[in-house]
Design a protein around this motif. Structure first.
Motif, short mmCIF file in Angstrom:
data_model
loop_
_atom_site.label_atom_id
_atom_site.label_comp_id
_atom_site.label_asym_id
_atom_site.label_seq_id
_atom_site.Cartn_x
_atom_site.Cartn_y
_atom_site.Cartn_z
N LYS A 155 72.64 43.39 57.09
CA LYS A 155 72.96 44.16 55.88
C LYS A 155 72.30 45.54 55.93
CE LYS A 155 72.18 43.95 50.85
NZ LYS A 155 71.03 44.86 50.74
N TRP A 156 71.02 45.57 56.30
CA TRP A 156 70.31 46.84 56.38
C TRP A 156 70.95 47.78 57.39
CZ3 TRP A 156 65.09 43.84 56.82
CH2 TRP A 156 64.75 43.32 55.56
N LYS A 157 71.34 47.22 58.54
CA LYS A 157 71.94 48.05 59.57
C LYS A 157 73.28 48.62 59.09
CE LYS A 157 71.53 47.29 63.91
NZ LYS A 157 71.61 46.74 65.28
N ARG A 158 74.05 47.82 58.35
CA ARG A 158 75.31 48.33 57.80
C ARG A 158 75.06 49.47 56.82
NH1 ARG A 158 76.72 42.77 57.46
NH2 ARG A 158 76.19 42.77 55.24
N GLU A 159 74.05 49.30 55.97
CA GLU A 159 73.74 50.33 54.99
C GLU A 159 73.24 51.61 55.66
OE1 GLU A 159 70.99 48.54 52.31
OE2 GLU A 159 72.52 47.38 51.25
N LEU A 160 72.42 51.44 56.70
CA LEU A 160 71.93 52.61 57.43
C LEU A 160 73.07 53.36 58.11
CD1 LEU A 160 68.69 51.10 59.00
CD2 LEU A 160 68.80 52.79 57.16
N ALA A 161 74.00 52.61 58.70
CA ALA A 161 75.15 53.24 59.36
C ALA A 161 76.01 53.98 58.34
CB ALA A 161 75.98 52.18 60.08
N MET A 204 75.88 61.36 55.82
CA MET A 204 75.16 62.57 56.21
C MET A 204 75.99 63.42 57.16
SD MET A 204 71.13 61.57 56.51
CE MET A 204 71.34 59.99 57.34
N ASP A 205 76.74 62.77 58.05
CA ASP A 205 77.63 63.52 58.95
C ASP A 205 78.64 64.33 58.15
OD1 ASP A 205 76.52 62.76 61.37
OD2 ASP A 205 77.74 60.94 61.53
N ARG A 206 79.19 63.72 57.10
CA ARG A 206 80.15 64.44 56.26
C ARG A 206 79.49 65.63 55.57
NH1 ARG A 206 81.88 59.07 55.15
NH2 ARG A 206 80.63 59.00 53.24
N GLU A 207 78.28 65.41 55.05
CA GLU A 207 77.56 66.50 54.37
C GLU A 207 77.23 67.64 55.33
OE1 GLU A 207 76.93 67.01 51.12
OE2 GLU A 207 78.24 65.27 50.88
N MET A 217 78.30 71.55 55.11
CA MET A 217 77.32 72.63 55.16
C MET A 217 77.67 73.63 56.26
SD MET A 217 73.75 70.57 54.60
CE MET A 217 73.40 69.71 53.05
N GLU A 218 78.13 73.12 57.38
CA GLU A 218 78.50 74.02 58.48
C GLU A 218 79.70 74.89 58.10
OE1 GLU A 218 76.97 71.32 62.28
OE2 GLU A 218 79.05 71.17 61.59
N ALA A 219 80.66 74.29 57.38
CA ALA A 219 81.82 75.06 56.92
C ALA A 219 81.38 76.13 55.91
CB ALA A 219 82.86 74.13 56.30
N ALA A 220 80.49 75.74 55.00
CA ALA A 220 79.99 76.69 54.00
C ALA A 220 79.22 77.81 54.66
CB ALA A 220 79.10 75.96 52.98
N GLU A 221 78.42 77.47 55.68
CA GLU A 221 77.65 78.50 56.38
C GLU A 221 78.56 79.47 57.10
OE1 GLU A 221 74.39 78.96 60.01
OE2 GLU A 221 74.64 77.00 59.04
N ALA A 222 79.63 78.96 57.70
CA ALA A 222 80.56 79.84 58.41
C ALA A 222 81.20 80.84 57.44
CB ALA A 222 81.64 79.00 59.10
N LYS A 223 81.58 80.36 56.25
CA LYS A 223 82.16 81.27 55.25
C LYS A 223 81.13 82.30 54.78
CE LYS A 223 85.52 77.92 53.44
NZ LYS A 223 85.95 77.12 52.26
N SER A 224 79.90 81.82 54.60
CA SER A 224 78.85 82.73 54.14
C SER A 224 78.56 83.80 55.19
CB SER A 224 77.57 81.94 53.84
OG SER A 224 77.77 81.03 52.77
N LEU A 249 68.75 66.86 56.87
CA LEU A 249 69.66 65.75 57.09
C LEU A 249 69.69 65.32 58.56
CD1 LEU A 249 72.75 66.55 54.82
CD2 LEU A 249 70.87 64.96 54.40
N MET A 250 69.60 66.29 59.46
CA MET A 250 69.61 65.95 60.89
C MET A 250 68.35 65.18 61.27
SD MET A 250 71.32 69.43 62.48
CE MET A 250 71.38 68.81 64.15
#
Length: 215
Positions: free
Chosen positions: A21-27, A33-36, A40-47, A80-81
Motif C-alpha cells: 500500500k505504501w509503495k502504491r501511494e509513493l508511486a 510530482m512529475d505532472r507538477e 512548472m517547466e512550461a510556466a518557466e518557458a513562457k516566463s 519537488l525533484m
C-alpha cells in the motif's frame, strides 16, 4: 493502536500488505510530482520568453518582476525533484523490509526511512499524505514516533531565498548584452515611447504573474 493489537482487541495489519500500500501511494505521489514539474517547466518557458521580450523593449523593472517569478518556479521545481529522490529512497528501503518480512515475519525499525519521512512531511505539497503514511509506519513498528521539533516549519535549506543577485542572474541570462549591469542601471539607455502596444504588454505581464502565483 499497537496496545489494542497486543490485547487482542484489534487485528494487526499484514505487514506485507501495508508495504504494498505504501509503495502504491509513493508511486502515486511521484506521478503527481512529475505532472507538477512539467507544469512548472512550461510556466518557466513562457516566463523566459516574456522576460526576453521585455528586455528588448528596454523595460528592466518589468523584466526583473518576471525574473523573480522564474527564481521562485525554479526553487519550487528543485524541491519537488529532491522529494522525488527521497521517495525513491523510501521505496528501496521498503523493498529491503519486504525481504525481512518474508524471512522473519515482521518489520525492523529503519532510521533511514524515519529520517527521510521527517523531511518529506515538511513539504507543503506532500505534507498531508506523508503525515498519514508516517502514522501508519509508526503503528506498524517501522519507525519511531516523531518527537521534538520534527514537525517544525521548513528549515533554512527549504526556504526560498529570493535574493536580488539571483534575480539579476536570471535577467542577465535571458537578456544577454542588453543589460550588462542590472545592479547599476536604473533605466535603459533607450526607452520606447509609451504606446498602446506597451499598455497591452503590461496586461500580458499581469496575466503572466497571475498564472505563476497560481502554481
Amino acid at each position: 493502536m499497537r496496545f489494542l493489537e497486543r490485547m487482542g482487541l484489534q487485528k494487526a495489519a499484514d505487514p506485507k500488505e501495508e508495504m504494498k500500500k505504501w509503495k502504491r501511494e509513493l508511486a502515486k505521489e511521484q506521478r503527481s510530482m512529475d505532472r507538477e514539474i512539467r507544469k512548472m517547466e512550461a510556466a518557466e518557458a513562457k516566463s523566459k520568453a516574456e522576460c526576453q521580450k521585455l528586455g528588448k523593449q528596454g523595460r528592466i523593472d518589468a523584466c526583473k518582476v518576471i525574473a523573480k517569478e522564474i527564481v521562485r518556479t525554479r526553487a519550487a521545481k528543485e524541491r519537488l525533484m529532491v522529494a522525488k529522490t527521497q521517495i525513491s529512497s523510501i521505496s528501496m528501503q521498503l523493498q529491503t523490509q519486504a525481504a525481512m518480512v518474508r524471512a522473519a515475519g515482521c518489520m525492523k525499525k529503519s532510521t533511514e526511512v524515519m529520517a527521510t519521512m521527517n523531511k518529506l512531511v515538511k513539504l507543503p505539497e506532500l505534507q498531508k499524505t506523508m503525515m498519514e503514511m508516517q502514522r501508519e509506519m509508526e503503528r506498524a513498528g517501522l519507525i519511531e514516533e516523531m518527537v521534538g521539533d520534527a514537525m517544525d516549519s521548513l528549515d533554512g535549506d527549504d526556504v526560498e531565498e529570493e535574493t536580488a543577485l539571483e534575480v539579476d542572474k536570471v535577467v542577465q541570462e535571458l537578456t544577454g548584452e542588453l543589460f550588462k549591469d542590472v545592479n547599476t542601471v536604473a533605466t535603459p539607455t533607450s526607452v520606447p515611447t509609451v504606446a498602446p502596444a506597451e499598455a497591452e504588454a503590461d496586461d500580458d505581464l499581469d496575466d503572466m504573474k497571475a498564472r505563476l502565483q497560481a502554481l
